[in-house]
Design a protein around this motif. Structure first.
Motif, PDB file in Angstrom:
ATOM      1  N   SER A 180      11.971  53.539  41.773  1.00  0.00           N
ATOM      2  CA  SER A 180      11.601  52.913  43.042  1.00  0.00           C
ATOM      3  C   SER A 180      10.585  53.723  43.827  1.00  0.00           C
ATOM      4  CB  SER A 180      12.857  52.699  43.899  1.00  0.00           C
ATOM      5  OG  SER A 180      13.739  51.776  43.286  1.00  0.00           O
ATOM      6  N   LEU A 181      10.359  54.977  43.451  1.00  0.00           N
ATOM      7  CA  LEU A 181       9.320  55.770  44.100  1.00  0.00           C
ATOM      8  C   LEU A 181       7.951  55.110  43.967  1.00  0.00           C
ATOM      9  CD1 LEU A 181      10.244  59.390  42.909  1.00  0.00           C
ATOM     10  CD2 LEU A 181      10.596  58.424  45.188  1.00  0.00           C
ATOM     11  N   PHE A 182       7.805  54.235  42.965  1.00  0.00           N
ATOM     12  CA  PHE A 182       6.491  53.680  42.657  1.00  0.00           C
ATOM     13  C   PHE A 182       6.362  52.200  42.998  1.00  0.00           C
ATOM     14  CE2 PHE A 182       7.293  57.373  40.038  1.00  0.00           C
ATOM     15  CZ  PHE A 182       6.216  58.162  40.423  1.00  0.00           C
ATOM     16  N   LEU A 183       7.286  51.697  43.792  1.00  0.00           N
ATOM     17  CA  LEU A 183       7.166  50.314  44.247  1.00  0.00           C
ATOM     18  C   LEU A 183       5.817  50.128  44.947  1.00  0.00           C
ATOM     19  CD1 LEU A 183      10.769  49.683  45.608  1.00  0.00           C
ATOM     20  CD2 LEU A 183       9.706  48.586  43.624  1.00  0.00           C
ATOM     21  N   GLY A 184       5.083  49.096  44.546  1.00  0.00           N
ATOM     22  CA  GLY A 184       3.771  48.838  45.116  1.00  0.00           C
ATOM     23  C   GLY A 184       2.622  49.479  44.370  1.00  0.00           C
ATOM     24  N   LEU A 185       2.924  50.335  43.381  1.00  0.00           N
ATOM     25  CA  LEU A 185       1.861  50.973  42.593  1.00  0.00           C
ATOM     26  C   LEU A 185       1.239  49.951  41.651  1.00  0.00           C
ATOM     27  CD1 LEU A 185       0.423  53.644  41.718  1.00  0.00           C
ATOM     28  CD2 LEU A 185       2.207  53.868  39.970  1.00  0.00           C
ATOM     29  N   GLU A 186      -0.078  49.921  41.611  1.00  0.00           N
ATOM     30  CA  GLU A 186      -0.762  48.941  40.768  1.00  0.00           C
ATOM     31  C   GLU A 186      -0.586  49.272  39.286  1.00  0.00           C
ATOM     32  OE1 GLU A 186      -5.030  46.538  40.682  1.00  0.00           O
ATOM     33  OE2 GLU A 186      -4.717  48.221  42.071  1.00  0.00           O
ATOM     34  N   ASP A 198       2.356  51.488  33.174  1.00  0.00           N
ATOM     35  CA  ASP A 198       2.606  50.183  32.565  1.00  0.00           C
ATOM     36  C   ASP A 198       4.114  50.041  32.388  1.00  0.00           C
ATOM     37  OD1 ASP A 198       3.234  51.600  30.224  1.00  0.00           O
ATOM     38  OD2 ASP A 198       1.341  51.113  29.228  1.00  0.00           O
ATOM     39  N   CYS A 199       4.554  48.930  31.823  1.00  0.00           N
ATOM     40  CA  CYS A 199       5.991  48.650  31.823  1.00  0.00           C
ATOM     41  C   CYS A 199       6.792  49.705  31.067  1.00  0.00           C
ATOM     42  CB  CYS A 199       6.260  47.249  31.282  1.00  0.00           C
ATOM     43  SG  CYS A 199       5.875  46.993  29.522  1.00  0.00           S
ATOM     44  N   SER A 200       6.374  50.022  29.857  1.00  0.00           N
ATOM     45  CA  SER A 200       7.112  51.007  29.070  1.00  0.00           C
ATOM     46  C   SER A 200       6.818  52.419  29.544  1.00  0.00           C
ATOM     47  CB  SER A 200       6.778  50.859  27.587  1.00  0.00           C
ATOM     48  OG  SER A 200       5.375  50.964  27.373  1.00  0.00           O
ATOM     49  N   GLY A 201       5.641  52.625  30.157  1.00  0.00           N
ATOM     50  CA  GLY A 201       5.321  53.931  30.722  1.00  0.00           C
ATOM     51  C   GLY A 201       6.272  54.301  31.846  1.00  0.00           C
ATOM     52  N   LEU A 202       6.666  53.324  32.662  1.00  0.00           N
ATOM     53  CA  LEU A 202       7.654  53.561  33.710  1.00  0.00           C
ATOM     54  C   LEU A 202       8.965  54.039  33.108  1.00  0.00           C
ATOM     55  CD1 LEU A 202       8.867  53.225  36.607  1.00  0.00           C
ATOM     56  CD2 LEU A 202       9.352  50.849  35.967  1.00  0.00           C
ATOM     57  N   ILE A 203       9.453  53.327  32.107  1.00  0.00           N
ATOM     58  CA  ILE A 203      10.740  53.668  31.486  1.00  0.00           C
ATOM     59  C   ILE A 203      10.663  55.037  30.815  1.00  0.00           C
ATOM     60  CG2 ILE A 203      12.529  52.905  29.895  1.00  0.00           C
ATOM     61  CD1 ILE A 203      11.881  50.956  32.273  1.00  0.00           C
ATOM     62  N   HIS A 204       9.579  55.274  30.077  1.00  0.00           N
ATOM     63  CA  HIS A 204       9.415  56.530  29.349  1.00  0.00           C
ATOM     64  C   HIS A 204       9.343  57.717  30.302  1.00  0.00           C
ATOM     65  CE1 HIS A 204       7.839  59.359  26.332  1.00  0.00           C
ATOM     66  NE2 HIS A 204       7.001  59.730  27.295  1.00  0.00           N
ATOM     67  N   THR A 205       8.559  57.585  31.378  1.00  0.00           N
ATOM     68  CA  THR A 205       8.325  58.721  32.256  1.00  0.00           C
ATOM     69  C   THR A 205       9.546  59.036  33.109  1.00  0.00           C
ATOM     70  OG1 THR A 205       5.987  58.101  32.284  1.00  0.00           O
ATOM     71  CG2 THR A 205       6.704  59.707  33.909  1.00  0.00           C
ATOM     72  N   GLU A 264       2.379  43.481  35.173  1.00  0.00           N
ATOM     73  CA  GLU A 264       1.230  43.251  34.311  1.00  0.00           C
ATOM     74  C   GLU A 264      -0.034  43.582  35.094  1.00  0.00           C
ATOM     75  OE1 GLU A 264       0.569  39.081  33.378  1.00  0.00           O
ATOM     76  OE2 GLU A 264       1.797  38.502  35.099  1.00  0.00           O
ATOM     77  N   THR A 265      -1.152  43.687  34.380  1.00  0.00           N
ATOM     78  CA  THR A 265      -2.420  43.996  35.029  1.00  0.00           C
ATOM     79  C   THR A 265      -2.712  42.978  36.129  1.00  0.00           C
ATOM     80  OG1 THR A 265      -3.304  44.980  33.005  1.00  0.00           O
ATOM     81  CG2 THR A 265      -4.894  44.291  34.672  1.00  0.00           C
ATOM     82  N   GLY A 266      -3.095  43.499  37.299  1.00  0.00           N
ATOM     83  CA  GLY A 266      -3.349  42.656  38.452  1.00  0.00           C
ATOM     84  C   GLY A 266      -2.172  42.572  39.394  1.00  0.00           C
ATOM     85  N   LYS A 267      -1.023  43.089  38.981  1.00  0.00           N
ATOM     86  CA  LYS A 267       0.165  43.090  39.827  1.00  0.00           C
ATOM     87  C   LYS A 267       0.628  44.526  40.063  1.00  0.00           C
ATOM     88  CE  LYS A 267       1.741  38.468  38.522  1.00  0.00           C
ATOM     89  NZ  LYS A 267       2.888  37.645  38.079  1.00  0.00           N
ATOM     90  N   VAL A 268       1.688  44.663  40.857  1.00  0.00           N
ATOM     91  CA  VAL A 268       2.182  45.988  41.205  1.00  0.00           C
ATOM     92  C   VAL A 268       3.614  46.151  40.716  1.00  0.00           C
ATOM     93  CG1 VAL A 268       0.685  46.144  43.231  1.00  0.00           C
ATOM     94  CG2 VAL A 268       3.016  45.216  43.477  1.00  0.00           C
ATOM     95  N   LEU A 269       4.065  47.385  40.728  1.00  0.00           N
ATOM     96  CA  LEU A 269       5.448  47.664  40.352  1.00  0.00           C
ATOM     97  C   LEU A 269       6.357  47.075  41.425  1.00  0.00           C
ATOM     98  CD1 LEU A 269       6.590  50.940  38.728  1.00  0.00           C
ATOM     99  CD2 LEU A 269       8.074  49.802  40.373  1.00  0.00           C
ATOM    100  N   GLU A 270       7.351  46.305  40.998  1.00  0.00           N
ATOM    101  CA  GLU A 270       8.191  45.599  41.966  1.00  0.00           C
ATOM    102  C   GLU A 270       9.634  45.500  41.486  1.00  0.00           C
ATOM    103  OE1 GLU A 270       6.202  41.865  42.361  1.00  0.00           O
ATOM    104  OE2 GLU A 270       5.986  41.632  40.203  1.00  0.00           O
TER     105      GLU A 270
END
Length: 288
Positions: A180-186, A198-205, A264-270
């Motif tokens: 949730s630290l990255f909510l709103g990140l493109e 990206d989606c899996s980058g969030l989970i991995h990191t 996805e590209t064009g949207k933000v982390l939500e």
């Protein structure tokens, strides 16, 4: 082959030395400015990263160099497991982004805030800004600061409040808090840093910060992690998505609201309810 480490805060991994465009110059410079690069791209430009970028390396991350050509290194990243290569995630990075492995030390710590300052001595000016997910070995702890081994053979200091001891047991609540630290990140294709995920980058990191080394890509995560029935998921578990007859293409954290994810590209982390079109492609779940 030789083993080295990323010596810049964030090094983007490319499909080939020819992949970067003119607009990507800040990302491939000897001293990359990934924040400026991310800010310079509109949605169309970001879509152009598909087929060009693969993932990112964070400061101090070890890599194996297989070959070198025209200032570029062909590498695999062993901290990022992949079905593409038994040794780790493959790709190309500028050779200027690589340096000596950090000195062997104990008690790894991870940057657990979006960005933190690395200093030569406690409280002095910043040598660099390190991204969330950066993992370094600690040497000592003094008055709210931790001394860490650096990629050039020297040492630096980070504030204790910016760090998490990697071997501390992980909880689902912490997994969601960190995400949730990255909510709103493109969204950034290939992103594994505070400047874009990206989606899996969030989970991995997030998993890396919590001491869990999992595959980099969503379909590999689905194959490697403990499967759970979709109707038995708990917050902090993972949802996987695939179209009929295709491999998994999307992943997100199960949350009380529905799913925390980099869409996805064009949207933000939500963090949002599962939309009908998402439910139609929900195929599996897993537990970390």
């Amino acid at each position: 082959m030789k083993v080295v480490a990323a010596k810049v805060p964030v090094s983007t991994v490319w499909t080939s030395p020819e992949a970067p465009r003119d607009i990507d110059a800040p990302a491939v410079a000897a001293a990359p400015d990934v924040a400026a690069w991310a800010q310079s791209m509109d949605t169309e430009t970001r879509l152009g990263l598909h087929g060009r970028t693969l993932t990112q390396l964070l400061y101090g991350e070890p890599v194996i160099v297989r070959s070198e050509r025209d200032g570029w290194s062909e590498i695999v990243a062993p901290w990022q497991p992949s079905s593409q290569d038994d040794l780790g995630y493959p790709g190309w990075v500028p050779s200027a982004h690589l340096g000596e492995l950090p000195e062997s030390a104990t008690a790894p710590v991870a940057v657990a805030v979006p960005v933190t300052s690395l200093t030569a001595e406690p409280g002095t000016g910043a040598l660099a800004e390190l991204s969330f997910g950066t993992v370094l070995s600690s040497v000592e702890h003094v008055d709210g600061f931790t001394r860490v081994a650096l990629a050039d053979g020297n040492f630096g200091w980070l504030t204790d409040e910016s760090l998490r001891v990697v071997n501390t047991p992980a909880t689902s609540e912490e997994r969601l808090r960190l995400g949730s630290l990255f909510l709103g990140l493109e969204y950034l294709w290939g992103g594994t840093s505070a400047y874009g995920l990206d989606c899996s980058g969030l989970i991995h990191t997030v998993s890396r910060v919590l001491g869990q080394r999992i595959p980099r890509d969503a379909h590999d995560q689905a194959d490697a992690l403990e499967s759970v029935p979709i109707d038995e998921v708990k917050p902090g578990d993972l949802y996987f998505f695939a179209r009929p007859g295709k491999e998994v293409h999307h992943v997100g954290f199960v949350s009380a609201e529905g799913m925390l994810h980099a869409s996805e590209t064009g949207k933000v982390l939500e963090n949002e309810a599962l939309l009908p079109e998402r439910r139609e492609t929900l195929v599996a779940a897993a537990r970390l």
